[in-house]
Design a protein around this motif. Structure first.
Motif, short mmCIF file in Angstrom:
data_model
loop_
_atom_site.label_atom_id
_atom_site.label_comp_id
_atom_site.label_asym_id
_atom_site.label_seq_id
_atom_site.Cartn_x
_atom_site.Cartn_y
_atom_site.Cartn_z
N ILE A 77 1.68 91.26 78.95
CA ILE A 77 2.45 90.20 79.60
C ILE A 77 1.99 88.87 79.04
CG2 ILE A 77 3.00 89.09 81.80
CD1 ILE A 77 2.55 91.78 83.16
N ASN A 78 2.93 88.14 78.46
CA ASN A 78 2.61 86.84 77.86
C ASN A 78 1.46 86.97 76.85
OD1 ASN A 78 4.59 85.58 79.42
ND2 ASN A 78 3.16 85.30 81.14
N ASN A 79 1.57 88.02 75.99
CA ASN A 79 0.61 88.25 74.91
C ASN A 79 -0.78 88.63 75.41
OD1 ASN A 79 2.47 87.61 72.82
ND2 ASN A 79 2.16 85.43 73.27
N LYS A 80 -0.88 89.03 76.67
CA LYS A 80 -2.17 89.44 77.21
C LYS A 80 -2.05 90.85 77.77
CE LYS A 80 -5.72 88.15 80.59
NZ LYS A 80 -6.12 87.19 81.67
N GLU A 81 -2.99 91.71 77.37
CA GLU A 81 -2.97 93.09 77.86
C GLU A 81 -3.61 93.15 79.25
OE1 GLU A 81 -5.05 97.37 76.78
OE2 GLU A 81 -4.26 96.17 75.10
N ILE A 82 -2.89 93.76 80.18
CA ILE A 82 -3.42 93.95 81.53
C ILE A 82 -3.17 95.40 81.95
CG2 ILE A 82 -3.02 91.54 82.16
CD1 ILE A 82 -0.67 92.55 83.89
N ARG A 83 -3.90 95.83 82.94
CA ARG A 83 -3.76 97.20 83.44
C ARG A 83 -3.12 97.16 84.82
NH1 ARG A 83 -7.37 102.43 82.62
NH2 ARG A 83 -6.19 102.13 80.71
N LEU A 84 -2.03 97.90 84.94
CA LEU A 84 -1.38 98.09 86.24
C LEU A 84 -1.76 99.45 86.79
CD1 LEU A 84 2.26 96.94 85.36
CD2 LEU A 84 0.40 95.52 86.25
N THR A 85 -1.73 99.57 88.11
CA THR A 85 -1.92 100.87 88.73
C THR A 85 -0.77 101.12 89.70
OG1 THR A 85 -4.32 100.61 88.56
CG2 THR A 85 -3.53 102.40 89.94
N PRO A 86 0.39 101.46 89.18
CA PRO A 86 1.54 101.69 90.04
C PRO A 86 1.34 102.91 90.94
CG PRO A 86 2.17 101.44 87.73
CD PRO A 86 0.71 101.65 87.77
N SER A 87 2.08 102.94 92.01
CA SER A 87 2.16 104.12 92.87
C SER A 87 3.63 104.47 93.03
CB SER A 87 1.53 103.81 94.24
OG SER A 87 2.30 102.84 94.93
N ASN A 88 3.95 105.31 94.00
CA ASN A 88 5.36 105.63 94.24
C ASN A 88 6.04 104.59 95.13
OD1 ASN A 88 4.09 108.86 94.32
ND2 ASN A 88 5.60 108.24 92.79
N THR A 89 5.31 103.55 95.50
CA THR A 89 5.84 102.47 96.33
C THR A 89 6.03 101.23 95.47
OG1 THR A 89 4.64 103.35 98.25
CG2 THR A 89 5.41 101.07 98.38
N TRP A 90 7.11 100.53 95.73
CA TRP A 90 7.39 99.31 94.96
C TRP A 90 6.28 98.28 95.15
CZ3 TRP A 90 10.76 99.34 91.22
CH2 TRP A 90 11.89 100.15 91.29
N THR A 91 5.85 97.71 94.01
CA THR A 91 4.84 96.65 94.02
C THR A 91 5.36 95.49 93.18
OG1 THR A 91 3.06 98.27 94.18
CG2 THR A 91 2.45 96.04 93.46
N GLU A 92 5.20 94.28 93.69
CA GLU A 92 5.68 93.11 92.96
C GLU A 92 4.63 92.66 91.94
OE1 GLU A 92 6.86 89.90 95.40
OE2 GLU A 92 8.44 91.02 96.43
N PHE A 93 5.14 92.21 90.78
CA PHE A 93 4.25 91.61 89.80
C PHE A 93 3.70 90.30 90.36
CE2 PHE A 93 6.36 94.33 86.69
CZ PHE A 93 5.29 94.68 85.87
N SER A 94 2.51 89.97 89.93
CA SER A 94 1.92 88.69 90.30
C SER A 94 2.55 87.57 89.47
CB SER A 94 0.40 88.71 90.06
OG SER A 94 0.12 89.01 88.71
N LYS A 95 2.05 86.40 89.62
CA LYS A 95 2.62 85.26 88.92
C LYS A 95 2.58 85.46 87.40
CE LYS A 95 1.19 82.00 92.51
NZ LYS A 95 0.41 80.79 92.79
N GLY A 96 3.47 84.81 86.71
CA GLY A 96 3.47 84.84 85.24
C GLY A 96 4.54 85.73 84.67
N VAL A 97 5.23 86.52 85.52
CA VAL A 97 6.30 87.39 85.06
C VAL A 97 7.62 86.82 85.55
CG1 VAL A 97 7.22 89.72 85.05
CG2 VAL A 97 4.75 89.36 85.18
N LYS A 98 8.38 86.28 84.62
CA LYS A 98 9.63 85.63 84.99
C LYS A 98 10.82 86.57 84.87
CE LYS A 98 8.00 81.04 83.63
NZ LYS A 98 8.24 79.85 82.75
N ASP A 99 10.81 87.40 83.86
CA ASP A 99 11.88 88.39 83.74
C ASP A 99 11.34 89.62 83.02
OD1 ASP A 99 12.11 88.07 80.84
OD2 ASP A 99 13.13 86.18 81.26
N LEU A 100 12.17 90.63 82.92
CA LEU A 100 11.73 91.91 82.37
C LEU A 100 11.32 91.82 80.91
CD1 LEU A 100 14.37 94.23 84.05
CD2 LEU A 100 11.96 93.99 84.66
N ASN A 101 11.84 90.84 80.19
CA ASN A 101 11.48 90.68 78.78
C ASN A 101 10.03 90.24 78.59
OD1 ASN A 101 14.05 91.39 77.83
ND2 ASN A 101 14.82 89.31 78.16
N ASP A 102 9.40 89.78 79.69
CA ASP A 102 8.00 89.38 79.61
C ASP A 102 7.05 90.57 79.61
OD1 ASP A 102 8.68 86.70 79.59
OD2 ASP A 102 8.58 86.52 81.78
#
Length: 546
Positions: A505-530
């Motif tokens: 995201i924005n040229n920075k590698e981060i680790r997500l830990t999704p589950s089966n429940t919807w989770t919102e991205f934190s700040k810095g994600v404006k659209d899916l292309n990010d």
């Protein structure tokens, strides 16, 4: 679309020498013959200690005759014992010392009536004399059987390949992967002037005065039934060594110079596999590479080679990336099986991904040793085009049923995904080597594998193993854009599924830990292309949800 997937899978099976001969035998209905072969019944309550196989092979009549002495230890009270031999083969007699034993046959199972019930822990032996015309393979190694050919100079060239179909196609044994003899004496008589190469060390050569020569080989390690083989031809022999491991090569005379050049790849392969997997697991028996009249097979300490001295798989690249053309597929893949499949063996063929997933991953390991991690990841990602995701990798237990052919590329990509979850290459390589050393010369099941790799990381891998191995679909990372908010979750068959995934995201590698429940991205994600998923490290799908 289903037809396209099927044709892709068939094409991949058709160009992969190690796809077992009963591939994708999973079905809803099984026969009594399936159960007799796949179930560890009371009549199989014994542990095989040794096979002494002595057979004469007549190339002209395509006829074999001889005996197998089965030394075993009873694990329970044993009045009747089941051995296995294909019903087209004739049993001449079954001897217990000087006593001739009675028996009954049902399909490919033979029920031997012992004179007296054996008590638990009793060690004994029976000798089975047999003969017949064994099944001839139509297209070895994909269907099991004998291969009778002539070389370019008109000499007999004969071999056998029976993985999946069963070693009982040509000799009597306890034909279940969970039980391996601790040692084997393999004595094959062939027409004089020809050479036989079998597993283990050559310990003797006897002229029989009947136009035949008996070649005697001793295997000093546990060995799969389907690995016990012969290779008969007008072979020439040359040798080398790696550290204290003997490397012996048997090829047809007119291919000698090509073989010396092509087989030089064995030493860098050994250097890589020693580093990543530990030393060769059958050092006492040596390593042999034997030219065969079929494409290849992982026959322990006598690896079958029939790739026509070409790079890749018969000059092709299974990954479609070009990386697979830098090395000889058959040498690397079939030798990788020495660690994965021969040393560590699945108890039930339903768990054959333990053989094939790890061995396919060993191809990428070799690439990484030679050309770096990026090329290894690219190769693994290229193999995904051969995955159908139409059936689970694991088959049905107790009925001689393998799972989906996806066990090869999907199994390898599962392992690569777990490596990425570890996010620590030092830990990954240590765990992988510890695995090969901990279970060296053992038969195991999928749970054993899962528990071992799970124990090395804080992430709970069990739901991940369940999804990739026990369901056909892979995890889908769903992304949803609602106004100015972007959310993510896993869509899986498994409930409460959590698996980390790395994104940029924005040229920075981060680790997500999704589950089966919807989770919102934190700040810095404006659209899916990010958001860019690092797909080469995680075998998943992504899906946009409206």
């Amino acid at each position: 679309m289903k037809k396209i997937f099927l044709l892709t899978l068939i094409a991949f099976i058709g160009v992969n020498s190690s796809f077992s001969q009963v591939l994708s035998n999973k079905q809803n209905q099984y026969t009594e013959a399936d159960s007799l072969r796949g179930t560890l019944s009371a009549e199989r309550a014994y542990d095989v200690l040794k096979y002494h196989l002595q057979v004469q092979i007549d190339p002209e009549e395509r006829f074999i005759s001889g005996f197998n002495t089965i030394t075993f230890k009873a694990e329970a009270v044993l009045p009747i014992m089941q051995i296995d031999l294909f019903e087209n083969m004739r049993i001449d007699s079954i001897m217990h010392g000087n006593d001739k034993l009675g028996y009954n046959r049902k399909f490919n199972a033979v029920f031997v009536e012992l004179k007296e019930s054996l008590k638990p822990e009793t060690t004994d032996s029976i000798q089975v004399f047999y003969s017949g015309n064994p099944i001839v393979a139509k297209n070895a190694p994909w269907d099991g059987g004998f291969v009778f050919k002539k070389d370019e100079e008109g000499n007999p060239w004969i071999a056998v390949a029976v993985q999946g179909t069963g070693a009982s196609l040509w000799y009597p044994n306890k034909d279940h992967q969970s039980d391996e003899p601790e040692e084997a004496l393999i004595e094959i008589a062939v027409p004089s002037g020809l050479t036989n190469v079998s597993n283990g060390r050559l310990i003797g050569k006897t002229e029989l005065q009947n136009g035949y020569t008996r070649w005697s080989y001793k295997v000093n390690n546990p060995i799969n039934n389907y690995d016990i083989v012969f290779n008969i031809a007008n072979y020439v022999h040359f040798q080398d060594s790696y550290k204290d491991l003997d490397l012996d090569f048997f090829v047809l005379p007119y291919n000698l110079e090509k073989a010396k050049k092509q087989f030089a790849e064995v030493k860098p392969m050994m250097e890589c596999f020693y580093e990543k997997f530990g030393e060769y697991p059958f050092k006492e028996d040596g390593y042999k590479l034997v030219e065969t009249p079929y494409l290849g097979m992982e026959h322990q300490s006598a690896v079958a080679y029939g790739n026509y001295y070409k790079m890749g798989y018969l000059g092709r690249d299974l990954s479609g990336t070009g990386i697979g053309l830098r090395w000889d597929f058959i040498i690397i893949h079939e030798s990788g099986h020495e660690w994965f499949g021969n040393s560590i063996t699945a108890n039930d063929i339903a768990d054959m991904w333990i053989h094939e997933g790890f061995t396919t991953y060993s191809e990428a390991v070799y690439i990484e040793c030679r050309w770096g991690k990026e090329d290894a990841l690219k190769y693994l990602e290229g193999l995904r085009k051969n995955i159908s995701n139409q059936a689970p990798i694991i088959g049905d237990y107790g009925v001689n049923s393998e799972g989906s052919g996806d066990m090869y590329p999907k199994g390898a990509n599962l392992l690569n995904t777990i490596r990425s979850i570890y996010d620590n290459d030092e830990l990954w390589w240590k765990t992988l080597k510890d695995y090969t050393l901990t279970f060296k010369h053992q038969t195991i099941d999928t749970k054993t594998v899962e528990d071992f790799f799970n124990a090395a990381t804080a992430t709970d891998l069990q739901p991940i193993f369940d999804q990739y191995l026990r369901y056909s679909a892979i995890p889908v990372l769903e992304l949803k854009e609602t106004g100015e908010r972007i959310s993510y979750r896993w869509k899986t068959d498994i409930t409460n599924f959590k698996m980390p995934v790395d994104v940029i995201i924005n040229n920075k590698e981060i680790r997500l830990t999704p589950s089966n429940t919807w989770t919102e991205f934190s700040k810095g994600v404006k659209d899916l292309n990010d958001i860019k998923i690092i797909e080469k490290e995680f075998y998943i799908e992504t899906e946009l949800v409206k």
